[in-house]
Design an enzyme around this catalytic site. Structure first.
Site, PDB file in Angstrom:
ATOM      1  N   HIS A 283     -12.172   4.777  -0.053  1.00  0.00           N
ATOM      2  CA  HIS A 283     -12.292   3.861   1.100  1.00  0.00           C
ATOM      3  C   HIS A 283     -13.174   2.662   0.772  1.00  0.00           C
ATOM      4  CE1 HIS A 283     -11.596   7.453   4.046  1.00  0.00           C
ATOM      5  NE2 HIS A 283     -10.450   6.861   3.766  1.00  0.00           N
TER       6      HIS A 283
ATOM      7  N   ASN B 228       0.856  -1.180   0.000  1.00  0.00           N
ATOM      8  CA  ASN B 228       0.000   0.000   0.000  1.00  0.00           C
ATOM      9  C   ASN B 228       0.900   1.241   0.000  1.00  0.00           C
ATOM     10  OD1 ASN B 228      -1.694   2.089   0.615  1.00  0.00           O
ATOM     11  ND2 ASN B 228      -2.680   1.095   2.367  1.00  0.00           N
TER      12      ASN B 228
ATOM     13  N   GLU C 275      -8.266  -3.373   5.660  1.00  0.00           N
ATOM     14  CA  GLU C 275      -8.154  -3.271   4.203  1.00  0.00           C
ATOM     15  C   GLU C 275      -7.115  -4.250   3.675  1.00  0.00           C
ATOM     16  OE1 GLU C 275      -8.859   1.304   3.210  1.00  0.00           O
ATOM     17  OE2 GLU C 275      -8.016   0.952   5.183  1.00  0.00           O
TER      18      GLU C 275
ATOM     19  N   ARG D   4      -8.688  18.023   5.873  1.00  0.00           N
ATOM     20  CA  ARG D   4      -9.440  18.400   4.654  1.00  0.00           C
ATOM     21  C   ARG D   4     -10.763  19.047   5.036  1.00  0.00           C
ATOM     22  NH1 ARG D   4      -9.132  12.489   2.139  1.00  0.00           N
ATOM     23  NH2 ARG D   4      -7.207  12.067   3.257  1.00  0.00           N
TER      24      ARG D   4
END
Ligand code: AMP
Length: 401
Positions: free
Chosen positions: A181, A10, A386, A242
């Protein structure tokens, strides 16, 4: 076959997470992280057989150096090298092309390149991850799989993914909602359907992935039907740094009236806003939670986060039509922040969603469990994984081949 494992890679913009997972035994054999690529604090750390190790580099490094170190040093030393049968790569943006994970071919590489325009910090680096791992592991050249953050959301209908812009911006330039996601939302919704013993194709839930980046997804009959992140991961919930949803006219105001350059505006909205911007202190929810009552700016920022999250949950509930089978919390904040879960759920009484405070206090630090009262829609806390999802997809694709 029983000892055969998948290497999961990743690549982030200046970091690299990795793991080696034995899918059949559902066991993480090795996991690790390398960070701080751009300064002299670069390091790689990993856990193998419960032993933690770390190597500092004292110089700038890059993804190529780390991949070489991982494969030629760590995998050799731990004797995992010979057990790797495939490599699963997390890819942030697959554009409209990919509805599921795929074996990496020249065509796939071209499509990932094309989608780079929507994920300029991630896709190009993840392509480096692919080319390097093919170079270092040539015998696994045809056993590399791409798992996309966007593919789970390819089921969302036009009504959710089209922006109300002149339609040519979609038809010609593919500007639309893609979400992100996806691997996490897919993993926790599958887990939740198993835990609640409801077949996935009849399972309706609202999945809240709350971490440094946060997104929320409406899942109906096991499929994503709307999600808060948009063309890029900037849209939606208030996040760590963000801004999430803002009036787009703010950007024109900053540019035209405040004379802020467009690159700087981008940096402000992505790196200096959200909880960090509102508090002027930090985006770390551990600190924010501990100081909620000590500092009015922190309380205000956390309340804004909760307001944004609870509005999304309420609006997604109408997409479920008949029944919400579960609300799911995951990600670093969703899995651990008792305060965020409590304050958010308290706003949702009108939807028959009630929190059990005792359970809410107990379920954290990697625990899975229900945190609702008996008369409530089930509320589940599920640690996301994940890496396991990427390893599963990779294994299944390689075995089927
Ligand atoms: P992630 O991006 O999923 O790794 O999540 C990172 C976020 O989770 C950061 O804002 C952390 O502060 C937050 N987080 C991690 N552990 C805790 C905790 N024990 N309590 C509250 N927030 C936490």
């Amino acid at each position: 076959m029983i000892n055969k494992s998948v290497l999961v890679i990743n690549c982030g913009s200046s970091s690299l997470k990795f793991s080696v997972i034995n899918v059949l035994k559902k066991k993480i054999l090795l996991s690790g992280l390398s960070e701080n690529f751009e300064n002299k604090n670069a390091y790689i750390k990993w856990t193998f057989n419960s032993q933690k190790e770390k190597k500092n580099f004292y110089s700038k490094i890059d993804h190529k150096i780390i991949l070489k170190y991982l494969i030629n040093k760590i995998l050799q030393k731990t004797l995992l090298y010979n057990n790797i049968i495939a490599v699963g790569h997390r890819i942030v943006h697959g554009g409209e092309k990919f509805t599921e994970s795929v074996i990496i071919t020249k065509k796939v590489i071209e499509a990932i390149k094309k989608a780079s325009i929507f994920a300029p910090l991630h896709n190009p680096i993840q392509l480096i991850g692919i080319s390097e791992s093919i170079k270092i592991l040539p015998h696994l050249k045809n056993k590399q799989v791409a798992v996309f953050d966007t593919s789970f959301h390819q089921t969302i209908p036009e009504t959710s993914y089209l922006y109300a812009l002149p339609i040519k911006f979609y038809e010609k330039y593919k500007i639309r909602r893609y979400g992100a996601h996806g691997t996490s939302h897919k993993y926790v919704s599958k887990m939740a359907s198993k835990i609640l013993n409801i077949p996935l194709d009849k399972f309706n839930c609202i999945s809240c992935h709350l971490g440094n980046g946060s997104s929320i997804t409406a899942i109906k009959n096991g499929k994503s039907i709307d999600t808060s992140m948009g063309l890029t991961p900037l849209e939606g919930l208030v996040m760590g740094t963000r801004c999430g949803n803002i009036d787009p006219a703010i950007i024109f105001y900053m540019f035209n009236k405040l004379n802020i350059k467009i690159d700087k505006i981008n940096k402000i909205l992505t790196e200096k806003s959200g909880m960090l911007g509102l508090t002027h202190i930090t985006s770390d929810f551990r600190y924010l939670e501990n100081n909620y009552l000590n500092d009015f700016r922190i309380k205000r920022a956390v309340d804004i986060f909760i307001h944004s999250l609870s509005k999304y949950i309420a609006s997604y509930s109408i997409l479920m039509e008949n029944k919400i089978n579960a609300i799911i919390f995951t990600g670093g904040i969703g899995e651990n922040s008792v305060l965020i879960r409590e304050k958010t759920i308290e706003k949702l009484k009108i939807l028959n969603i009630f929190i059990n405070h005792k359970l809410n206090n107990k379920i954290k630090f990697g625990k899975i469990g229900l945190i609702n009262t008996n008369n409530s829609v089930p509320i589940l806390v599920i640690p996301t994984n994940e890496e396991l999802m990427i390893a599963n997809d990779t294994f299944n694709i390689i075995i089927k081949k």
